[in-house]
Design a protein around this motif. Structure first.
Motif, PDB file in Angstrom:
ATOM      1  N   THR A 334       0.824  -1.209   0.000  1.00  0.00           N
ATOM      2  CA  THR A 334       0.000   0.000   0.000  1.00  0.00           C
ATOM      3  C   THR A 334       0.858   1.258   0.000  1.00  0.00           C
ATOM      4  OG1 THR A 334      -1.738  -1.177   1.219  1.00  0.00           O
ATOM      5  CG2 THR A 334      -1.815   1.234   1.238  1.00  0.00           C
ATOM      6  N   VAL A 335       1.861   1.275   0.872  1.00  0.00           N
ATOM      7  CA  VAL A 335       2.753   2.440   0.932  1.00  0.00           C
ATOM      8  C   VAL A 335       3.504   2.599  -0.382  1.00  0.00           C
ATOM      9  CG1 VAL A 335       4.826   3.375   2.030  1.00  0.00           C
ATOM     10  CG2 VAL A 335       2.985   2.436   3.431  1.00  0.00           C
ATOM     11  N   GLY A 336       3.928   1.479  -0.968  1.00  0.00           N
ATOM     12  CA  GLY A 336       4.616   1.549  -2.253  1.00  0.00           C
ATOM     13  C   GLY A 336       3.758   2.200  -3.320  1.00  0.00           C
ATOM     14  N   LEU A 337       2.483   1.809  -3.370  1.00  0.00           N
ATOM     15  CA  LEU A 337       1.565   2.405  -4.346  1.00  0.00           C
ATOM     16  C   LEU A 337       1.391   3.904  -4.081  1.00  0.00           C
ATOM     17  CD1 LEU A 337      -1.159  -0.394  -4.595  1.00  0.00           C
ATOM     18  CD2 LEU A 337       0.511   0.245  -6.343  1.00  0.00           C
ATOM     19  N   LEU A 338       1.339   4.288  -2.810  1.00  0.00           N
ATOM     20  CA  LEU A 338       1.201   5.711  -2.465  1.00  0.00           C
ATOM     21  C   LEU A 338       2.439   6.500  -2.896  1.00  0.00           C
ATOM     22  CD1 LEU A 338      -0.425   5.492   1.087  1.00  0.00           C
ATOM     23  CD2 LEU A 338      -1.500   6.302  -1.028  1.00  0.00           C
ATOM     24  N   PHE A 339       3.615   5.926  -2.668  1.00  0.00           N
ATOM     25  CA  PHE A 339       4.843   6.595  -3.091  1.00  0.00           C
ATOM     26  C   PHE A 339       4.880   6.735  -4.611  1.00  0.00           C
ATOM     27  CE2 PHE A 339       8.327   7.111   0.159  1.00  0.00           C
ATOM     28  CZ  PHE A 339       7.480   7.073   1.252  1.00  0.00           C
ATOM     29  N   PHE A 340       4.482   5.675  -5.311  1.00  0.00           N
ATOM     30  CA  PHE A 340       4.453   5.744  -6.779  1.00  0.00           C
ATOM     31  C   PHE A 340       3.490   6.840  -7.244  1.00  0.00           C
ATOM     32  CE2 PHE A 340       5.558   0.967  -6.912  1.00  0.00           C
ATOM     33  CZ  PHE A 340       6.913   1.250  -6.967  1.00  0.00           C
ATOM     34  N   ALA A 341       2.326   6.920  -6.590  1.00  0.00           N
ATOM     35  CA  ALA A 341       1.331   7.916  -6.981  1.00  0.00           C
ATOM     36  C   ALA A 341       1.844   9.331  -6.727  1.00  0.00           C
ATOM     37  CB  ALA A 341       0.032   7.673  -6.214  1.00  0.00           C
ATOM     38  N   VAL A 342       2.440   9.555  -5.549  1.00  0.00           N
ATOM     39  CA  VAL A 342       2.960  10.890  -5.230  1.00  0.00           C
ATOM     40  C   VAL A 342       4.059  11.281  -6.200  1.00  0.00           C
ATOM     41  CG1 VAL A 342       4.237  12.225  -3.515  1.00  0.00           C
ATOM     42  CG2 VAL A 342       2.327  10.784  -2.795  1.00  0.00           C
ATOM     43  N   TYR A 343       4.942  10.343  -6.486  1.00  0.00           N
ATOM     44  CA  TYR A 343       6.038  10.653  -7.403  1.00  0.00           C
ATOM     45  C   TYR A 343       5.489  10.935  -8.808  1.00  0.00           C
ATOM     46  CZ  TYR A 343      10.778  10.565  -9.285  1.00  0.00           C
ATOM     47  OH  TYR A 343      11.966  10.917  -9.875  1.00  0.00           O
ATOM     48  N   GLY A 344       4.567  10.085  -9.250  1.00  0.00           N
ATOM     49  CA  GLY A 344       4.017  10.259 -10.593  1.00  0.00           C
ATOM     50  C   GLY A 344       3.300  11.588 -10.755  1.00  0.00           C
ATOM     51  N   LEU A 345       2.463  11.940  -9.779  1.00  0.00           N
ATOM     52  CA  LEU A 345       1.742  13.208  -9.857  1.00  0.00           C
ATOM     53  C   LEU A 345       2.688  14.392  -9.680  1.00  0.00           C
ATOM     54  CD1 LEU A 345      -1.428  12.290  -7.743  1.00  0.00           C
ATOM     55  CD2 LEU A 345      -1.314  12.619 -10.231  1.00  0.00           C
ATOM     56  N   GLY A 346       3.630  14.259  -8.757  1.00  0.00           N
ATOM     57  CA  GLY A 346       4.550  15.353  -8.494  1.00  0.00           C
ATOM     58  C   GLY A 346       5.508  15.628  -9.632  1.00  0.00           C
ATOM     59  N   SER A 347       5.761  14.614 -10.458  1.00  0.00           N
ATOM     60  CA  SER A 347       6.708  14.785 -11.556  1.00  0.00           C
ATOM     61  C   SER A 347       6.224  15.785 -12.597  1.00  0.00           C
ATOM     62  CB  SER A 347       6.987  13.437 -12.224  1.00  0.00           C
ATOM     63  OG  SER A 347       5.813  12.907 -12.813  1.00  0.00           O
ATOM     64  N   VAL A 348       4.927  16.114 -12.543  1.00  0.00           N
ATOM     65  CA  VAL A 348       4.390  17.123 -13.461  1.00  0.00           C
ATOM     66  C   VAL A 348       4.958  18.498 -13.121  1.00  0.00           C
ATOM     67  CG1 VAL A 348       2.278  18.243 -14.277  1.00  0.00           C
ATOM     68  CG2 VAL A 348       2.271  15.780 -13.762  1.00  0.00           C
ATOM     69  N   TRP A 349       5.273  18.718 -11.841  1.00  0.00           N
ATOM     70  CA  TRP A 349       5.730  20.039 -11.401  1.00  0.00           C
ATOM     71  C   TRP A 349       7.183  20.067 -10.929  1.00  0.00           C
ATOM     72  CZ3 TRP A 349       1.029  17.975  -9.455  1.00  0.00           C
ATOM     73  CH2 TRP A 349      -0.112  18.530 -10.016  1.00  0.00           C
ATOM     74  N   ALA A 350       7.715  18.947 -10.531  1.00  0.00           N
ATOM     75  CA  ALA A 350       9.049  18.959  -9.907  1.00  0.00           C
ATOM     76  C   ALA A 350       9.920  17.844 -10.466  1.00  0.00           C
ATOM     77  CB  ALA A 350       8.928  18.823  -8.394  1.00  0.00           C
ATOM     78  N   GLY A 351      11.241  18.013 -10.278  1.00  0.00           N
ATOM     79  CA  GLY A 351      12.187  17.025 -10.734  1.00  0.00           C
ATOM     80  C   GLY A 351      12.457  15.978  -9.665  1.00  0.00           C
ATOM     81  N   PRO A 352      13.292  14.971  -9.983  1.00  0.00           N
ATOM     82  CA  PRO A 352      13.574  13.885  -9.037  1.00  0.00           C
ATOM     83  C   PRO A 352      14.129  14.375  -7.704  1.00  0.00           C
ATOM     84  CG  PRO A 352      14.327  13.306 -11.237  1.00  0.00           C
ATOM     85  CD  PRO A 352      13.942  14.743 -11.296  1.00  0.00           C
ATOM     86  N   GLY A 353      15.035  15.358  -7.731  1.00  0.00           N
ATOM     87  CA  GLY A 353      15.636  15.825  -6.481  1.00  0.00           C
ATOM     88  C   GLY A 353      14.603  16.345  -5.507  1.00  0.00           C
ATOM     89  N   ALA A 354      13.711  17.189  -5.988  1.00  0.00           N
ATOM     90  CA  ALA A 354      12.677  17.752  -5.122  1.00  0.00           C
ATOM     91  C   ALA A 354      11.709  16.681  -4.639  1.00  0.00           C
ATOM     92  CB  ALA A 354      11.915  18.845  -5.872  1.00  0.00           C
ATOM     93  N   LEU A 355      11.381  15.743  -5.502  1.00  0.00           N
ATOM     94  CA  LEU A 355      10.440  14.689  -5.124  1.00  0.00           C
ATOM     95  C   LEU A 355      11.046  13.762  -4.057  1.00  0.00           C
ATOM     96  CD1 LEU A 355       9.000  13.862  -8.653  1.00  0.00           C
ATOM     97  CD2 LEU A 355       7.817  14.999  -6.761  1.00  0.00           C
ATOM     98  N   PHE A 356      12.321  13.425  -4.206  1.00  0.00           N
ATOM     99  CA  PHE A 356      12.985  12.614  -3.183  1.00  0.00           C
ATOM    100  C   PHE A 356      12.992  13.357  -1.851  1.00  0.00           C
ATOM    101  CE2 PHE A 356      14.236   9.617  -6.307  1.00  0.00           C
ATOM    102  CZ  PHE A 356      14.818   8.527  -5.669  1.00  0.00           C
ATOM    103  N   ALA A 357      13.227  14.672  -1.904  1.00  0.00           N
ATOM    104  CA  ALA A 357      13.243  15.467  -0.672  1.00  0.00           C
ATOM    105  C   ALA A 357      11.874  15.449   0.010  1.00  0.00           C
ATOM    106  CB  ALA A 357      13.667  16.904  -0.984  1.00  0.00           C
ATOM    107  N   VAL A 358      10.814  15.582  -0.777  1.00  0.00           N
ATOM    108  CA  VAL A 358       9.460  15.548  -0.212  1.00  0.00           C
ATOM    109  C   VAL A 358       9.163  14.178   0.394  1.00  0.00           C
ATOM    110  CG1 VAL A 358       7.012  15.605  -0.805  1.00  0.00           C
ATOM    111  CG2 VAL A 358       8.547  17.359  -1.701  1.00  0.00           C
ATOM    112  N   LEU A 359       9.545  13.119  -0.325  1.00  0.00           N
ATOM    113  CA  LEU A 359       9.240  11.767   0.141  1.00  0.00           C
ATOM    114  C   LEU A 359      10.160  11.309   1.269  1.00  0.00           C
ATOM    115  CD1 LEU A 359       8.398  10.116  -3.285  1.00  0.00           C
ATOM    116  CD2 LEU A 359       6.838  10.562  -1.387  1.00  0.00           C
ATOM    117  N   ALA A 360      11.137  12.143   1.626  1.00  0.00           N
ATOM    118  CA  ALA A 360      11.943  11.846   2.814  1.00  0.00           C
ATOM    119  C   ALA A 360      11.208  12.216   4.096  1.00  0.00           C
ATOM    120  CB  ALA A 360      13.271  12.606   2.745  1.00  0.00           C
TER     121      ALA A 360
END
Length: 374
Positions: A334-360
């Motif tokens: 479940t958490v994996g799916l949530l992380f995938f969803a957040v990363y996928g949606l967030g990638s529209v506005w931010a790059g990998p560095g910012a997304l990793f920082a948020v998901l930390a």
């Protein structure tokens, strides 16, 4: 048990098809959408069978299930190379997912109860952590071997080597010692339904147990982030040829953390807080040197994950041990799916560095919660 467990862990992940199976699918004419649907089928299979397989592991021999699990995966790999087509790939993923579910929960339960029977339950975090480090090392060894084997014998050779590794894993699993269990206790009630009911009741009666399950599920988000490490490495401005070494650096950090599991676990809270900050700063830096911080963070996350898992095992009764452990697997998916969803949606506005920082941030929250007295 140590050598047998390490052998089981190594051969389960010494699969030469791992680095290139997506290429096999593409070379067989599958579109990206079809390949994505296979990954989804794999995830759904694992999710659906997670708890039923845990209940089964509390009813029958766990050693039998651990021996059968890699054989199912091996059968799937054989199908892929013998009948390369979408239906065969789909069946292969179902078999692989079923094999993974059979081993999930059963392995941890077998190891913990075996050690507890010998009066050595305190060795669990070190033993399980080092076995995972061995599994990570197997991936590191198998990855560079895949290229020359593919060049020499094609996908058929990779498939044969992968099936052979699965057979070796099954043999190692069958050789693992299994502590005797009270069969009368496992056979009372309403069979499988009774085991599941007892497991759910055990979780409901112990809020601390539910909390540990939640913390362990959140820490599993690191596994989802691993899928995006190549994108993070590329975002630091290095060439594509430099991406694999940077990803390997993080893999090495994970292996070190797994190998060190069981030591200084009282510092899990502050260490996790530091890891979250290292992950955020290292990823957001946009510099290749930042991957050192990411590697250290992944190592701490792996180390802390074993520490939290040990807390879980200490709180579970033997009757429903594998079932409750499988509930953690549900949380992981479940958490994996949530992380995938957040990363996928967030990638529209931010790059990998910012997304990793948020998901930390979730890891920082877990660290703060663990920092409190037990």
């Amino acid at each position: 048990m140590t050598r047998g467990l390490h052998a089981y862990a190594f051969f389960q992940d010494f699969v030469l098809l791992y680095p290139v199976y997506a290429l096999l699918f593409a070379d067989s004419g599958l579109s990206e959408a079809q390949i994505s649907s296979l990954f989804a089928l794999w995830s759904v299979t694992s999710f659906t069978l997670e708890v039923p397989s845990g209940v089964l592991a509390d009813r029958v021999s766990r050693r039998l299930l651990l021996a059968a699990a890699p054989l199912l995966a091996g059968a799937g790999f054989a199908l892929w190379v013998l009948l390369p087509s979408y239906p065969a790939f789909a069946v292969g993923f179902v078999l692989w997912g079923a094999g993974g579910a059979l081993g999930s929960g059963a392995l941890e339960a077998l190891v913990y109860e075996g050690l507890a029977a010998a009066g050595a339950a305190h060795r669990y975090p070190r033993l399980i952590g080092r076995s995972r480090a061995v599994a990570t090392a197997a991936v590191v060894v198998a990855t560079p071997l895949a290229s020359p084997v593919l060049a020499a014998g094609g996908y058929a050779a990779l498939g044969a080597a992968s099936v052979a590794a699965c057979v070796c894993a099954a043999a190692a699993g069958w050789a693992l010692p299994e502590a005797p269990r009270d069969r009368a206790a496992s056979d009372d009630g309403d069979g499988e339904a009774g085991v599941l009911r007892d497991a759910l009741a055990e979780v409901r009666r112990a809020p601390a147990l539910l909390g540990v399950l939640a913390l362990l599920s959140v820490l599993s988000g690191a596994e989802a982030l691993e899928e995006y490490l190549p994108l993070l490495a590329r975002s630091t401005g290095v060439s594509d040829t430099a991406v694999p070494p940077l990803v390997l650096l993080v893999t090495a950090g994970t292996a070190v953390g797994q190998w060190c599991a069981g030591h200084a676990t009282r510092w899990a809270g502050p260490a996790l807080c530091a890891a979250a900050l290292l992950l955020a700063v290292g990823a957001f830096s946009g510099h290749p040197a930042g991957m050192l911080g990411v590697a250290a963070a992944f190592g701490v996350l792996a180390w802390a994950g074993v520490a939290v898992e040990t807390r879980l095992q200490e709180r579970i009764s033997d009757r429903s041990r594998a079932t409750v452990t499988s509930l953690a697997g549900i949380g992981t998916e479940t958490v994996g799916l949530l992380f995938f969803a957040v990363y996928g949606l967030g990638s529209v506005w931010a790059g990998p560095g910012a997304l990793f920082a948020v998901l930390a941030v979730p890891f920082l929250v877990v660290g703060l919660l663990l920092w409190r007295p037990r």
